[in-house]
Write a protein that holds these residues in place. Structure first.
Motif, PDB file in Angstrom:
ATOM      1  N   VAL B  39       0.817  -1.213   0.000  1.00 45.02           N
ATOM      2  CA  VAL B  39       0.000   0.000   0.000  1.00 45.02           C
ATOM      3  C   VAL B  39       0.852   1.264   0.000  1.00 45.02           C
ATOM      4  N   ASP B  40       2.167   1.102  -0.082  1.00 44.66           N
ATOM      5  CA  ASP B  40       3.113   2.213  -0.079  1.00 44.66           C
ATOM      6  C   ASP B  40       2.865   3.154   1.097  1.00 44.66           C
ATOM      7  N   GLU B  41       2.947   2.596   2.307  1.00 47.13           N
ATOM      8  CA  GLU B  41       2.703   3.408   3.481  1.00 47.13           C
ATOM      9  C   GLU B  41       3.588   2.941   4.639  1.00 47.13           C
ATOM     10  N   VAL B  42       3.957   3.882   5.506  1.00 52.11           N
ATOM     11  CA  VAL B  42       4.724   3.518   6.698  1.00 52.11           C
ATOM     12  C   VAL B  42       3.760   3.437   7.876  1.00 52.11           C
ATOM     13  N   PHE B  43       3.770   2.310   8.561  1.00 52.50           N
ATOM     14  CA  PHE B  43       2.884   2.114   9.711  1.00 52.50           C
ATOM     15  C   PHE B  43       3.683   2.105  11.008  1.00 52.50           C
ATOM     16  N   SER B  44       3.005   2.304  12.124  1.00 50.99           N
ATOM     17  CA  SER B  44       3.674   2.315  13.426  1.00 50.99           C
ATOM     18  C   SER B  44       3.019   1.348  14.387  1.00 50.99           C
ATOM     19  N   ARG B  45       3.856   0.599  15.098  1.00 49.44           N
ATOM     20  CA  ARG B  45       3.366  -0.235  16.203  1.00 49.44           C
ATOM     21  C   ARG B  45       3.707   0.522  17.483  1.00 49.44           C
ATOM     22  N   GLU B  46       2.759   1.309  17.932  1.00 54.43           N
ATOM     23  CA  GLU B  46       3.033   2.263  19.007  1.00 54.43           C
ATOM     24  C   GLU B  46       3.368   1.585  20.333  1.00 54.43           C
ATOM     25  N   GLU B  47       2.863   0.359  20.522  1.00 52.77           N
ATOM     26  CA  GLU B  47       3.123  -0.316  21.794  1.00 52.77           C
ATOM     27  C   GLU B  47       4.610  -0.598  21.999  1.00 52.77           C
ATOM     28  N   ASN B  48       5.378  -0.566  20.897  1.00 52.32           N
ATOM     29  CA  ASN B  48       6.818  -0.818  21.032  1.00 52.32           C
ATOM     30  C   ASN B  48       7.624   0.441  21.317  1.00 52.32           C
ATOM     31  N   CYS B  49       7.000   1.598  21.180  1.00 48.33           N
ATOM     32  CA  CYS B  49       7.762   2.852  21.260  1.00 48.33           C
ATOM     33  C   CYS B  49       8.219   3.127  22.688  1.00 48.33           C
ATOM     34  N   VAL B  50       9.513   3.501  22.814  1.00 50.44           N
ATOM     35  CA  VAL B  50      10.066   3.809  24.138  1.00 50.44           C
ATOM     36  C   VAL B  50      10.318   5.307  24.304  1.00 50.44           C
ATOM     37  N   GLY B  51      10.020   6.067  23.259  1.00 54.35           N
ATOM     38  CA  GLY B  51      10.186   7.522  23.355  1.00 54.35           C
ATOM     39  C   GLY B  51      11.635   7.975  23.309  1.00 54.35           C
ATOM     40  N   CYS B  52      12.457   7.321  22.474  1.00 55.38           N
ATOM     41  CA  CYS B  52      13.883   7.683  22.435  1.00 55.38           C
ATOM     42  C   CYS B  52      14.172   8.776  21.414  1.00 55.38           C
ATOM     43  N   HIS B  53      13.195   9.086  20.560  1.00 54.27           N
ATOM     44  CA  HIS B  53      13.301  10.197  19.602  1.00 54.27           C
ATOM     45  C   HIS B  53      14.285   9.985  18.458  1.00 54.27           C
ATOM     46  N   ARG B  54      14.815   8.768  18.302  1.00 57.98           N
ATOM     47  CA  ARG B  54      15.761   8.551  17.208  1.00 57.98           C
ATOM     48  C   ARG B  54      15.094   8.877  15.865  1.00 57.98           C
ATOM     49  N   CYS B  55      13.857   8.404  15.690  1.00 58.35           N
ATOM     50  CA  CYS B  55      13.170   8.621  14.412  1.00 58.35           C
ATOM     51  C   CYS B  55      12.855  10.091  14.195  1.00 58.35           C
ATOM     52  N   VAL B  56      12.494  10.778  15.291  1.00 55.87           N
ATOM     53  CA  VAL B  56      12.127  12.193  15.183  1.00 55.87           C
ATOM     54  C   VAL B  56      13.321  13.006  14.700  1.00 55.87           C
ATOM     55  N   ALA B 406      25.292  12.919  31.951  1.00 58.19           N
ATOM     56  CA  ALA B 406      25.517  14.131  31.150  1.00 58.19           C
ATOM     57  C   ALA B 406      26.405  13.807  29.954  1.00 58.19           C
ATOM     58  N   ALA B 407      27.415  12.965  30.170  1.00 51.85           N
ATOM     59  CA  ALA B 407      28.317  12.596  29.077  1.00 51.85           C
ATOM     60  C   ALA B 407      27.563  11.797  28.021  1.00 51.85           C
ATOM     61  N   LEU B 408      26.694  10.903  28.463  1.00 50.74           N
ATOM     62  CA  LEU B 408      25.933  10.099  27.504  1.00 50.74           C
ATOM     63  C   LEU B 408      24.954  10.963  26.719  1.00 50.74           C
ATOM     64  N   ILE B 409      24.369  11.944  27.403  1.00 49.53           N
ATOM     65  CA  ILE B 409      23.452  12.850  26.696  1.00 49.53           C
ATOM     66  C   ILE B 409      24.228  13.592  25.612  1.00 49.53           C
ATOM     67  N   ALA B 410      25.458  13.974  25.927  1.00 50.04           N
ATOM     68  CA  ALA B 410      26.293  14.650  24.921  1.00 50.04           C
ATOM     69  C   ALA B 410      26.482  13.755  23.697  1.00 50.04           C
ATOM     70  N   LEU B 411      26.481  12.457  23.908  1.00 45.76           N
ATOM     71  CA  LEU B 411      26.674  11.525  22.796  1.00 45.76           C
ATOM     72  C   LEU B 411      25.383  11.217  22.052  1.00 45.76           C
ATOM     73  N   GLY B 412      24.234  11.616  22.609  1.00 46.89           N
ATOM     74  CA  GLY B 412      22.982  11.360  21.917  1.00 46.89           C
ATOM     75  C   GLY B 412      21.891  10.765  22.790  1.00 46.89           C
ATOM     76  N   CYS B 413      22.254  10.270  23.978  1.00 46.67           N
ATOM     77  CA  CYS B 413      21.271   9.645  24.876  1.00 46.67           C
ATOM     78  C   CYS B 413      20.116  10.598  25.149  1.00 46.67           C
ATOM     79  N   THR B 414      18.895  10.058  25.165  1.00 46.62           N
ATOM     80  CA  THR B 414      17.742  10.889  25.484  1.00 46.62           C
ATOM     81  C   THR B 414      17.088  10.414  26.784  1.00 46.62           C
ATOM     82  N   VAL B 415      17.821   9.635  27.568  1.00 50.00           N
ATOM     83  CA  VAL B 415      17.370   9.157  28.882  1.00 50.00           C
ATOM     84  C   VAL B 415      16.021   8.438  28.777  1.00 50.00           C
TER      85      VAL B 415
END
Lengths: 138, 501
Positions: B39-56, B406-415
């Motif tokens: 169907v040429d569409e991107v779907f989401s399985r929200e129950e798996n989301c941990v809120g890490c913002h990588r995709c955002v 703080a060091a991990l956040i500098a590397l990209g960690c979003t806690v």
């Protein structure tokens, strides 16, 4: 890391509008990316034209559309002359020429002549793609 | 079993902006996004989301947003959603709930109730851009007094080995295995470029990083993973890890999934096995036993390196610290209740230990009272978030701080607290080779050095404002602090007066 943002940037740079949204949403036929990320397990590699010293695609081209600039060493394709026979694709040992099926021409990396840094390198978020000039023995 | 846990996050995809490039699909390590070619569409399985913002962050058209699911349970101050869901999770698993990162509960953050002084009229402030400002810090046992050679400028007193750092900030213990080799390399290179130290944690040191030994603190923990003579020889200092702020009273946890071939070789344990450090060191049941290990390590390193002893900040920290100094520790590291972890039982992370601010003050006060403060340096860890926290920690009595989160956040960690799953989408807390690539040590080093530089400039600015030109003059100088909104008892423990007083 196989995010494929280089493919997105390449497609946009080779679109008519050079606008991210327009290139994907409006332009028909859509431009094609000249770089492709290949993956095998944890390995990934963004494959684009190597601009070979002795390019077999240039030798194979039936119409003389492909040529190598003796100054810059860049191998480029003249879409006007290309007849879409895909012979170059068959000959390229790296698989880095892509068929633009809808336009009926072959497409390949041209080092983004309008940009200072090729689009794929500029967008790469992990500095996996680098531009390095290699001195070849003349 | 059907899970009764509702999805925690909502994936908002702006279809107008989505170009179906699938960057979200390939960047999500929790399998939230998927592309359906039919169907040429991107779907989401929200129950798996941990809120890490990588995709955002990686979406080239900013078509994605992640929000909290606006699902409300009936309001109840006692049976809050987190408590309900923890119970559900346990009813479905029967196990101890594991989590990552530091305590996320709203305990009082004392840093936010302390304000710093500045000079006005009667004493001049200093401009750090125009005048020299000293942040260099020496950690280690200091002599009672200093004697000079007769007539000369040479020191007669034999000074114990010292660590020299260019700012009072070091990287906390983050073990290889918990974090990836690329993270370790970033920390090691940043420490060596800036002039500070990184800490191996209890997972040993990969041979590739031996060249950064001068900027490395190697840890000896209860599991003794990766400890051998070369490991001790290559380091600048050795740290005995008794406890960790995120999980006082228990040992380190490294889930077997993260014990890859390289991790197994470095830790000297079989691949794929859980690395569960014993809760205590089985050779330490008293201060006297601790002293034996301290001196065994001093002997092994030929008395050339300071020995650090790290404990979690707990109720009797002050008395314990006094014992540690007397046992021969050259540096004491205190890790507070907000200290972070790669994996810990949630119940322990959220309920055990005391805030670091109170622990620093209590330990510093006690060691001063006993006249042994100079015998050991004090390093504070666990919830240091910014330059102001560093300044306040030093004013309360710390010689330096450790930063981890703080060091991990500098590397990209979003806690996002998924460290224990080994699936970190930012490639930090994982040993999955397709994810660890996401940290490029060149970029990691730059980001960490930038953070240290930024904080150093800010510390200098704050010191200048106080009219102090060396960090040494602020150390333990609690008169530079004032409390806002703290009780008499809290101020008594912190040794500070109320603002306006």
């Amino acid at each position: 890391m196989a995010c494929r943002l280089c493919e997105v940037a390449c497609l946009v740079e080779h679109s008519r509008s050079r606008d991210l949204m327009k290139a994907y949403k409006r332009e028909k036929p859509r431009a094609v990316a000249r770089i492709r990320v290949e993956e095998l397990g944890p390995l990934s590699f963004a494959m684009s034209c190597r601009h070979c010293e002795e390019p077999s695609c240039v030798r194979a081209c039936l119409t003389g559309a492909l040529s190598k600039d003796p100054e810059t060493g860049i191998v480029s394709i003249d879409a006007e002359k290309c007849m879409g026979c895909w012979t170059c694709i068959l000959f390229c040992p790296h698989g880095s020429i892509v068929p633009d099926v809808e336009r009926g021409v072959a497409a390949k990396c041209d080092f983004c002549p309008h940009l200072e840094t090729p689009a794929c390198i500029a967008i790469c978020p992990n500095r996996a793609l680098l531009l390095a000039e290699e001195k070849t023995h003349a | 079993m059907k899970t009764y846990i509702p999805p925690r996050f909502k994936v908002e995809r702006d279809q107008e902006r989505c170009i179906k490039c699938q960057v979200c699909v390939n960047q999500c390590s929790f399998s939230v996004h998927s592309y359906d070619a039919e169907v040429d569409e991107v779907f989401s399985r929200e129950e798996n989301c941990v809120g890490c913002h990588r995709c955002v962050i990686f979406c080239p058209t900013h078509a994605l947003n992640i929000c909290k699911t606006p699902l409300d349970y009936r309001e109840n101050a006692n049976w809050r959603p987190e408590i309900i869901e923890d119970i559900i999770r346990q009813a479905e698993s029967g196990g101890v709930l594991l989590t990552g990162m530091g305590n996320d509960k709203p305990y009082k953050v004392y840093w936010d109730h302390l304000v710093v002084n500045a000079s006005q009229v009667t004493n001049p402030s200093i401009d750090p851009l125009r005048e020299p400002m000293e942040l260099r810090t020496y950690l280690g046992r200091k002599p009672e007094r200093v004697e000079l050679e007769r007539g000369g400028l040479k020191l007669k007193t034999k000074v114990a080995p010292q660590l020299t750092i260019e700012a009072p900030i070091m990287f906390s213990a983050l073990s290889y295995g918990a974090v990836s080799l690329n993270v370790h390399e970033s920390l090691a290179r940043a420490a060596s470029e800036f002039g500070t130290l990184f800490n191996t944690g209890e997972g040993g040191l990969h041979r590739k990083l031996y060249k950064y030994g001068k900027n490395t603190i190697v840890q000896v923990a209860s599991g003794r993973y990766g400890v051998h003579s070369e490991y001790l020889d290559v380091a600048a200092a050795v740290e005995i890890k008794i406890g960790q702020g995120a999980k006082p009273g228990i040992g380190g946890h490294l889930p077997g999934e993260k014990v890859s071939a390289e991790v197994s070789a470095t830790r000297m344990i079989p691949a794929g096995t859980d690395a569960l450090s014993p809760a205590p060191h089985h050779d330490i049941y008293s201060i006297e036993d601790l002293s034996q290990l301290i001196y065994a390590l001093k002997e092994a390193t030929n008395y050339t390196k300071p020995i650090i002893v790290k404990i979690a900040a707990v109720h009797n920290s002050a008395a314990i610290a006094s014992g540690m100094v007397r046992a021969g520790a050259d540096i004491i590291a205190l890790d507070g209740i907000r200290g972070s972890t790669g994996a810990a039982p949630k119940i322990i992370r959220d309920n055990v230990g005391i805030p670091i601010e109170l622990a620093i003050a209590a330990v510093d006060t006690r060691l001063r009272q006993e006249g042994i403060r100079h015998q050991a340096s004090l390093v504070a860890a666990g919830g240091i978030r910014c330059a102001a926290d560093v300044v306040k920690a030093v004013a309360l009595g710390a010689d330096a701080v450790y930063i981890g989160t703080a060091a991990l956040i500098a590397l990209g960690c979003t806690v996002c607290q998924q460290c224990h799953t080994g699936k970190c989408a930012w490639g930090i807390c994982t040993t999955d080779l397709s994810l660890t690539k996401r940290i490029n040590p060149d970029i990691g080093t730059e980001r960490l050095v930038n953070l240290l530089r930024g904080w150093s400039h800010e510390i200098k600015d704050m010191l200048g404002g106080m009219g102090v030109n060396a960090l040494e003059s602020l150390r333990g100088n609690r008169l530079h602090l004032r409390a806002v909104g703290l009780s008499e008892k809290e101020m008594e423990i912190l040794g500070v007066r109320h603002a306006g007083d």
